[in-house]
Design a protein around this motif. Structure first.
Motif, PDB file in Angstrom:
ATOM      1  N   ALA A  72       0.853  -1.192   0.000  1.00 13.38           N
ATOM      2  CA  ALA A  72       0.000   0.000   0.000  1.00 13.38           C
ATOM      3  C   ALA A  72       0.887   1.239   0.000  1.00 13.38           C
ATOM      4  O   ALA A  72       2.112   1.151   0.197  1.00 13.38           O
ATOM      5  N   ASN A  75       0.150   8.674   0.879  1.00 13.46           N
ATOM      6  CA  ASN A  75       0.453   9.963   0.254  1.00 13.46           C
ATOM      7  C   ASN A  75       0.174  11.041   1.292  1.00 13.46           C
ATOM      8  O   ASN A  75      -0.929  11.567   1.393  1.00 13.46           O
ATOM      9  N   GLY A 185     -14.785   4.051  -0.742  1.00 16.54           N
ATOM     10  CA  GLY A 185     -13.357   3.932  -0.450  1.00 16.54           C
ATOM     11  C   GLY A 185     -12.980   2.664   0.280  1.00 16.54           C
ATOM     12  O   GLY A 185     -11.802   2.383   0.476  1.00 16.54           O
ATOM     13  N   LYS A 186     -13.997   1.875   0.713  1.00 13.83           N
ATOM     14  CA  LYS A 186     -13.782   0.621   1.455  1.00 13.83           C
ATOM     15  C   LYS A 186     -12.981   0.881   2.738  1.00 13.83           C
ATOM     16  O   LYS A 186     -12.031   0.171   3.065  1.00 13.83           O
ATOM     17  N   LYS A 187     -13.434   1.905   3.460  1.00 13.03           N
ATOM     18  CA  LYS A 187     -12.749   2.296   4.697  1.00 13.03           C
ATOM     19  C   LYS A 187     -13.764   2.416   5.829  1.00 13.03           C
ATOM     20  O   LYS A 187     -14.815   3.044   5.674  1.00 13.03           O
ATOM     21  N   VAL A 210      -8.891  -0.367   6.538  1.00 16.10           N
ATOM     22  CA  VAL A 210      -8.953  -0.192   5.085  1.00 16.10           C
ATOM     23  C   VAL A 210      -8.984  -1.580   4.464  1.00 16.10           C
ATOM     24  O   VAL A 210      -8.051  -2.367   4.641  1.00 16.10           O
ATOM     25  N   GLY A 212      -8.776  -4.528   1.769  1.00 11.35           N
ATOM     26  CA  GLY A 212      -8.008  -4.836   0.570  1.00 11.35           C
ATOM     27  C   GLY A 212      -8.415  -6.164  -0.022  1.00 11.35           C
ATOM     28  O   GLY A 212      -9.316  -6.853   0.472  1.00 11.35           O
ATOM     29  N   THR A 242      -4.286   6.954   2.667  1.00 12.20           N
ATOM     30  CA  THR A 242      -4.023   5.517   2.723  1.00 12.20           C
ATOM     31  C   THR A 242      -4.743   4.776   1.604  1.00 12.20           C
ATOM     32  O   THR A 242      -5.976   4.781   1.533  1.00 12.20           O
ATOM     33  N   GLU A 243      -3.973   4.113   0.736  1.00 11.71           N
ATOM     34  CA  GLU A 243      -4.549   3.360  -0.371  1.00 11.71           C
ATOM     35  C   GLU A 243      -3.728   2.096  -0.638  1.00 11.71           C
ATOM     36  O   GLU A 243      -2.492   2.111  -0.541  1.00 11.71           O
ATOM     37  N   ASN A 245      -2.084  -0.622  -3.131  1.00 11.06           N
ATOM     38  CA  ASN A 245      -1.464  -0.501  -4.441  1.00 11.06           C
ATOM     39  C   ASN A 245      -2.157  -1.414  -5.451  1.00 11.06           C
ATOM     40  O   ASN A 245      -2.844  -2.369  -5.067  1.00 11.06           O
ATOM     41  N   ARG A 249      -5.881  -4.173  -4.371  1.00  7.69           N
ATOM     42  CA  ARG A 249      -7.077  -3.390  -4.097  1.00  7.69           C
ATOM     43  C   ARG A 249      -8.327  -4.267  -3.992  1.00  7.69           C
ATOM     44  O   ARG A 249      -8.423  -5.330  -4.606  1.00  7.69           O
TER      45      ARG A 249
END
Length: 355
Positions: A72, A75, A185-187, A210, A212, A242-243, A245, A249
């Protein structure tokens, strides 16, 4: 008296009254002299590091940070910085006084421009649970008010075990922030307010998950209850940063290749209401506010006293003594399972709770 001497004296003054009564026997004076000698020697030889030097030794990162093996990406905006796993472990253990974890976190997010040793500091530990794909099909059907009642009942039942085994009770006061799921956002994020024993200050347990393709990023805030407003203001930035990669996903889940987790969103929130959650859970929050030098000195002091006690016992064993009748062997008691060590463990689902 130097600052170093003052710190050592303060640490000794805080700890000496807590020493076991066993030391107050006929050998108290020699033991005290031995401890004083050890303290004097250590004071001369100990390596001193100032708070400024400790903070400077931490390797803060900013901007784009890749987690794990291309798992992940963070940014980070200018308002946030990052410590990798090793440096995060140093801060949590050496500076904030938490018990060490066998596996360091992936890292830790902190506010930029604030010393991690100041009272205003807070942090977000970042971990990964390789638990499989967590379905969110039940997201709209979860009644979090009913869930809270069930969790509070479980906690009350758990307190029976805790009190029988000498641990203070933990009260789940309620939601500090009600659970909220961002379906796009699946959060998922929520916060619990906990009260440990008779403590005047309640504990904040703020969590982000989060989702995944193969597991869940686990973000836990390390902060005090009186920082709730500041934490809530920082949550959007942490969420946005937070994402997973590509390849990891949630939308890339392949039912023919990937494992589905044995539990859903509800279990992520309910987590592991541990009957064996111990006193050390408070250390995650409370010792964050202490200057790390006294914490290190306290640990050093007990270590030195423990070593001295072992040396004394060894000397007594090797010396000639009048034979005495050995007492009958007592039947060993069933060992008490160690409690979970941090407040974060309250949110780690085990097999019994994966539903």
């Amino acid at each position: 008296m130097s600052i170093k001497d003052s710190i050592l004296a303060a640490a000794l003054a805080a700890i000496l009254p807590l020493m076991p009564v066993a030391y107050a026997d006929s050998d108290a004076e020699p033991a005290s002299a031995a401890i004083d000698e050890e303290v004097g020697e250590a004071e001369e030889s100990a390596q001193y590091i100032s708070p400024e030097e400790f903070v400077a030794s931490l390797e803060f990162k900013s901007g784009r940070v890749v987690l794990g093996n291309d798992l992940a990406t963070l940014n980070l905006p200018d308002s946030l910085v990052f410590l990798d796993g090793d440096n995060a472990q140093r801060l949590l253990v050496d500076a904030w006084g938490n018990p060490p974890d066998d596996v360091p976190p992936l890292g830790m997010i902190l506010p930029a421009g604030i010393s991690p040793l100041s009272e205003e500091s807070w942090g977000v530990t970042v971990e990964y649970e390789d638990s499989g794909y967590v379905s969110d099909e039940d997201a709209a059907d979860i009644d979090y008010a009913d869930m809270l009642k069930d969790m509070q009942a479980d906690m009350r039942e758990a307190n029976t075990w805790r009190e029988e085994n000498g641990y203070e009770p933990v009260q789940l006061v309620g939601w500090a922030a009600a659970p909220h799921y961002d379906a796009e956002g699946k959060k998922l994020h929520w916060a619990k307010e906990l009260k440990f024993g008779d403590s005047e200050a309640n504990t904040l347990n703020y969590n982000i998950r989060v989702l995944g393709r193969k597991g869940v990023l686990v973000l836990n805030f390390v902060a005090n209850m009186d920082q709730l407003a500041e934490i809530e203001a920082s949550v959007p930035a942490v969420l946005a940063a937070t994402e997973f990669n590509p390849g990891q996903r949630y939308a890339e889940f392949d039912p023919d290749l990937d494992t589905v987790a044995a539990y859903g969103l509800g279990a992520l929130v309910a987590g592991k209401v541990a009957a064996k959650t111990g006193l050390l859970a408070m250390l995650l929050v409370l010792l964050k506010k202490f200057w790390f030098i006294p914490v290190v000195l306290v640990g050093w002091l007990f270590k030195r006293i423990g070593l001295r006690k072992k040396d004394t016992a060894s000397d007594e064993t090797s010396a000639a003594a009048v034979p005495v009748t050995a007492p009958a062997e007592a039947k060993p008691e069933e060992p008490v399972q160690a409690p979970t060590q941090t407040v974060m463990d309250l949110n780690k689902p085990d097999d019994a709770d994966k539903r």
